[in-house]
Motif scaffolding. Sequence first.
Motif, PDB file in Angstrom:
ATOM      1  N   ASP A  14      -4.830 -54.162   8.331  1.00 42.79           N
ATOM      2  CA  ASP A  14      -3.777 -53.254   7.857  1.00 42.79           C
ATOM      3  C   ASP A  14      -4.188 -52.509   6.603  1.00 42.79           C
ATOM      4  OD1 ASP A  14      -2.007 -54.015   9.930  1.00 42.79           O
ATOM      5  OD2 ASP A  14      -1.536 -55.851   8.855  1.00 42.79           O
ATOM      6  N   GLY A  15      -5.456 -52.083   6.574  1.00 48.97           N
ATOM      7  CA  GLY A  15      -5.951 -51.344   5.424  1.00 48.97           C
ATOM      8  C   GLY A  15      -7.206 -51.964   4.863  1.00 48.97           C
ATOM      9  N   ASP A  16      -7.681 -51.419   3.755  1.00 48.58           N
ATOM     10  CA  ASP A  16      -8.919 -51.879   3.142  1.00 48.58           C
ATOM     11  C   ASP A  16      -8.783 -53.300   2.600  1.00 48.58           C
ATOM     12  OD1 ASP A  16     -10.028 -49.322   3.550  1.00 48.58           O
ATOM     13  OD2 ASP A  16      -9.088 -48.600   1.708  1.00 48.58           O
ATOM     14  N   GLY A  17      -9.880 -54.056   2.690  1.00 45.76           N
ATOM     15  CA  GLY A  17      -9.923 -55.380   2.079  1.00 45.76           C
ATOM     16  C   GLY A  17      -8.966 -56.365   2.716  1.00 45.76           C
ATOM     17  N   ILE A  18      -8.714 -57.446   1.979  1.00 44.83           N
ATOM     18  CA  ILE A  18      -7.733 -58.448   2.399  1.00 44.83           C
ATOM     19  C   ILE A  18      -6.366 -57.994   1.899  1.00 44.83           C
ATOM     20  CG2 ILE A  18      -6.991 -60.848   2.137  1.00 44.83           C
ATOM     21  CD1 ILE A  18      -9.948 -61.567   1.729  1.00 44.83           C
ATOM     22  N   ARG A  19      -5.365 -58.074   2.776  1.00 44.90           N
ATOM     23  CA  ARG A  19      -4.045 -57.567   2.405  1.00 44.90           C
ATOM     24  C   ARG A  19      -2.960 -58.552   2.790  1.00 44.90           C
ATOM     25  NH1 ARG A  19      -5.276 -52.338   1.098  1.00 44.90           N
ATOM     26  NH2 ARG A  19      -3.126 -51.765   0.727  1.00 44.90           N
ATOM     27  N   THR A  20      -1.836 -58.423   2.113  1.00 44.02           N
ATOM     28  CA  THR A  20      -0.608 -59.079   2.537  1.00 44.02           C
ATOM     29  C   THR A  20       0.246 -58.018   3.198  1.00 44.02           C
ATOM     30  OG1 THR A  20      -0.680 -60.696   0.728  1.00 44.02           O
ATOM     31  CG2 THR A  20       1.445 -60.340   1.818  1.00 44.02           C
ATOM     32  N   THR A  21       0.635 -58.264   4.437  1.00 41.80           N
ATOM     33  CA  THR A  21       1.428 -57.279   5.179  1.00 41.80           C
ATOM     34  C   THR A  21       2.871 -57.747   5.270  1.00 41.80           C
ATOM     35  OG1 THR A  21      -0.523 -56.690   6.483  1.00 41.80           O
ATOM     36  CG2 THR A  21       1.616 -55.951   7.303  1.00 41.80           C
ATOM     37  N   LEU A  29      -6.423 -60.452  -3.651  1.00 41.28           N
ATOM     38  CA  LEU A  29      -6.313 -59.124  -3.048  1.00 41.28           C
ATOM     39  C   LEU A  29      -7.156 -58.102  -3.807  1.00 41.28           C
ATOM     40  CD1 LEU A  29      -2.468 -59.098  -2.313  1.00 41.28           C
ATOM     41  CD2 LEU A  29      -4.325 -59.705  -0.757  1.00 41.28           C
ATOM     42  N   ASP A  30      -7.087 -58.145  -5.116  1.00 38.39           N
ATOM     43  CA  ASP A  30      -7.874 -57.209  -5.932  1.00 38.39           C
ATOM     44  C   ASP A  30      -9.373 -57.414  -5.732  1.00 38.39           C
ATOM     45  OD1 ASP A  30      -5.652 -55.985  -6.968  1.00 38.39           O
ATOM     46  OD2 ASP A  30      -5.700 -57.036  -8.893  1.00 38.39           O
ATOM     47  N   ALA A  31      -9.799 -58.674  -5.675  1.00 41.16           N
ATOM     48  CA  ALA A  31     -11.225 -58.980  -5.561  1.00 41.16           C
ATOM     49  C   ALA A  31     -11.829 -58.447  -4.272  1.00 41.16           C
ATOM     50  CB  ALA A  31     -11.445 -60.489  -5.655  1.00 41.16           C
ATOM     51  N   SER A  32     -10.998 -58.333  -3.230  1.00 43.36           N
ATOM     52  CA  SER A  32     -11.489 -57.864  -1.931  1.00 43.36           C
ATOM     53  C   SER A  32     -11.334 -56.356  -1.759  1.00 43.36           C
ATOM     54  CB  SER A  32     -10.730 -58.567  -0.807  1.00 43.36           C
ATOM     55  OG  SER A  32      -9.394 -58.076  -0.728  1.00 43.36           O
ATOM     56  N   GLY A  33     -10.744 -55.709  -2.752  1.00 45.24           N
ATOM     57  CA  GLY A  33     -10.440 -54.291  -2.601  1.00 45.24           C
ATOM     58  C   GLY A  33      -9.230 -54.040  -1.731  1.00 45.24           C
ATOM     59  N   GLY A  34      -8.389 -55.043  -1.608  1.00 45.30           N
ATOM     60  CA  GLY A  34      -7.213 -54.966  -0.745  1.00 45.30           C
ATOM     61  C   GLY A  34      -5.936 -54.684  -1.495  1.00 45.30           C
ATOM     62  N   GLY A  62       0.448 -49.758 -10.100  1.00 42.26           N
ATOM     63  CA  GLY A  62      -0.495 -50.179 -11.126  1.00 42.26           C
ATOM     64  C   GLY A  62      -0.823 -51.654 -11.092  1.00 42.26           C
ATOM     65  N   LYS A  63      -0.212 -52.383 -10.144  1.00 39.30           N
ATOM     66  CA  LYS A  63      -0.438 -53.827 -10.061  1.00 39.30           C
ATOM     67  C   LYS A  63      -1.183 -54.223  -8.787  1.00 39.30           C
ATOM     68  CE  LYS A  63       3.837 -54.614 -12.658  1.00 39.30           C
ATOM     69  NZ  LYS A  63       5.219 -55.166 -12.618  1.00 39.30           N
ATOM     70  N   LEU A  64      -0.852 -53.529  -7.674  1.00 46.21           N
ATOM     71  CA  LEU A  64      -1.516 -53.774  -6.403  1.00 46.21           C
ATOM     72  C   LEU A  64      -1.698 -52.443  -5.690  1.00 46.21           C
ATOM     73  CD1 LEU A  64       0.252 -56.909  -4.825  1.00 46.21           C
ATOM     74  CD2 LEU A  64      -2.131 -56.758  -5.552  1.00 46.21           C
ATOM     75  N   ASN A  65      -2.738 -52.346  -4.863  1.00 42.66           N
ATOM     76  CA  ASN A  65      -2.886 -51.197  -3.986  1.00 42.66           C
ATOM     77  C   ASN A  65      -1.736 -51.224  -2.983  1.00 42.66           C
ATOM     78  OD1 ASN A  65      -3.994 -50.081  -1.193  1.00 42.66           O
ATOM     79  ND2 ASN A  65      -5.155 -49.076  -2.826  1.00 42.66           N
ATOM     80  N   ARG A  66      -1.042 -50.105  -2.853  1.00 44.63           N
ATOM     81  CA  ARG A  66       0.191 -50.059  -2.066  1.00 44.63           C
ATOM     82  C   ARG A  66      -0.028 -49.263  -0.779  1.00 44.63           C
ATOM     83  NH1 ARG A  66       3.343 -46.872  -6.356  1.00 44.63           N
ATOM     84  NH2 ARG A  66       1.272 -45.910  -6.317  1.00 44.63           N
ATOM     85  N   GLY A  67       0.043 -49.968   0.342  1.00 45.57           N
ATOM     86  CA  GLY A  67      -0.174 -49.338   1.634  1.00 45.57           C
ATOM     87  C   GLY A  67       1.109 -49.221   2.436  1.00 45.57           C
ATOM     88  N   ILE A 104       8.481 -41.299  -0.583  1.00 47.02           N
ATOM     89  CA  ILE A 104       7.771 -42.538  -0.286  1.00 47.02           C
ATOM     90  C   ILE A 104       6.261 -42.327  -0.375  1.00 47.02           C
ATOM     91  CG2 ILE A 104       7.270 -44.216   1.533  1.00 47.02           C
ATOM     92  CD1 ILE A 104      10.201 -43.802   2.472  1.00 47.02           C
ATOM     93  N   ALA A 105       5.775 -41.231   0.222  1.00 47.73           N
ATOM     94  CA  ALA A 105       4.335 -40.957   0.229  1.00 47.73           C
ATOM     95  C   ALA A 105       3.775 -40.836  -1.180  1.00 47.73           C
ATOM     96  CB  ALA A 105       4.055 -39.692   1.025  1.00 47.73           C
ATOM     97  N   GLU A 106       4.565 -40.270  -2.087  1.00 48.54           N
ATOM     98  CA  GLU A 106       4.114 -40.105  -3.474  1.00 48.54           C
ATOM     99  C   GLU A 106       3.886 -41.439  -4.170  1.00 48.54           C
ATOM    100  OE1 GLU A 106       7.137 -37.696  -5.191  1.00 48.54           O
ATOM    101  OE2 GLU A 106       6.335 -35.808  -4.391  1.00 48.54           O
ATOM    102  N   GLU A 107       4.489 -42.505  -3.644  1.00 47.88           N
ATOM    103  CA  GLU A 107       4.357 -43.831  -4.256  1.00 47.88           C
ATOM    104  C   GLU A 107       3.294 -44.685  -3.572  1.00 47.88           C
ATOM    105  OE1 GLU A 107       5.742 -44.793  -6.973  1.00 47.88           O
ATOM    106  OE2 GLU A 107       7.087 -43.082  -7.228  1.00 47.88           O
ATOM    107  N   CYS A 108       2.587 -44.128  -2.598  1.00 50.11           N
ATOM    108  CA  CYS A 108       1.608 -44.909  -1.835  1.00 50.11           C
ATOM    109  C   CYS A 108       0.179 -44.595  -2.263  1.00 50.11           C
ATOM    110  CB  CYS A 108       1.754 -44.612  -0.337  1.00 50.11           C
ATOM    111  SG  CYS A 108       3.312 -45.161   0.371  1.00 50.11           S
ATOM    112  N   ASP A 109      -0.664 -45.604  -2.169  1.00 49.82           N
ATOM    113  CA  ASP A 109      -2.099 -45.414  -2.377  1.00 49.82           C
ATOM    114  C   ASP A 109      -2.821 -45.250  -1.040  1.00 49.82           C
ATOM    115  OD1 ASP A 109      -1.998 -45.932  -5.286  1.00 49.82           O
ATOM    116  OD2 ASP A 109      -1.417 -47.944  -4.652  1.00 49.82           O
ATOM    117  N   LEU A 110      -2.220 -45.775   0.013  1.00 50.57           N
ATOM    118  CA  LEU A 110      -2.807 -45.759   1.347  1.00 50.57           C
ATOM    119  C   LEU A 110      -1.696 -45.538   2.371  1.00 50.57           C
ATOM    120  CD1 LEU A 110      -5.090 -46.468   3.477  1.00 50.57           C
ATOM    121  CD2 LEU A 110      -4.312 -48.845   3.247  1.00 50.57           C
ATOM    122  N   ILE A 111      -1.940 -44.646   3.346  1.00 50.77           N
ATOM    123  CA  ILE A 111      -0.975 -44.431   4.422  1.00 50.77           C
ATOM    124  C   ILE A 111      -1.704 -44.529   5.755  1.00 50.77           C
ATOM    125  CG2 ILE A 111       0.673 -42.850   5.483  1.00 50.77           C
ATOM    126  CD1 ILE A 111       1.109 -41.579   2.737  1.00 50.77           C
TER     127      ILE A 111
END
Length: 283
Positions: free
Chosen positions: A16-23, A110-115, A140-145, A160-167
């Motif tokens: 569900d995106g780059d790295g390890i993620r919580t979905t 999550l950060d360590a994996s780029g997720g 600013g705390k987690l990559n937001r997908g 919503i899109a303006e608040e996302c890092d990944l779509i």
Amino acid sequence: MKQGKVFSIEEFSVFDGDGIRTTVFLKGCPMRCVWCHSPESQTYESEYLRSPNGCLHCDRCLDAGEKETGKRVLSRASVAACPRNLVRLCGETFDAETLCERLLREKDVLDASGGGVTFSGGEPTMQAEFLLECLRLLKGKLNRGLQTCGKCPPAVFEKIAEECDLILFDLKIFDKAAHLKYVGADNEDILINFDIALRSGAKVVPRMPLIPTLTDTESNVNDWCEWLNERGVKYVELLKYNKMAGSKYKLAGRVWNPPFDESIDCVVRKEIYEKHGIEYKIV
């Protein structure tokens, strides 16, 4: 504090995106794709599910439900009544702050994996206010997908899109009439919102589900590739049809009768992607 309905939280996801993620899977969807493999995600309301695997057919769950509600349905009492623990509640209410605190517990991993975290569904934009609050709390705390079908009022989607890092943006059927027939909604807003996503500054990854004879056709793939080319998009991810969909319908007590042949393997039309200079990856 906004509240939302979550039906699953999956940790250590790599799809569900780059790295390890919580979905985080949010309940509710405005569409009814004939191939949907998550029927429990479609409505916003919480519901009780019963696994057919190992069921004794003793009907204790329904007896308990009838005693509690006056109707022969699954209810809260059914969970305790099942001798094999096969009944569970699908749909838990969270407030945004509590959910985000839980997500941030795994920040280091999550950060360590780029997720990061990905909000999925159902269709997460159906719970727009709750989703927005979560995205802002995580800024600013987690990559937001965001994993989305794009069926959302454009004015809402833009916020919503303006608040996302990944779509991760699903593209299903290009033809309007076929989209309405097999997806249960028009695709006008979807096409508009994809352009909004491209302008948002987020990383945008189009995803194309491959459903035999419906979305994997030569005409559909070619139409999407031409449309993506016009926008300078040169990469897509392909999602092969999940043949386990039928089992999920049994879990939700619904009938599974897809209007396509599940035994046919979906077609990856390599030559079309190559013709348009679009790189693809099967995920």
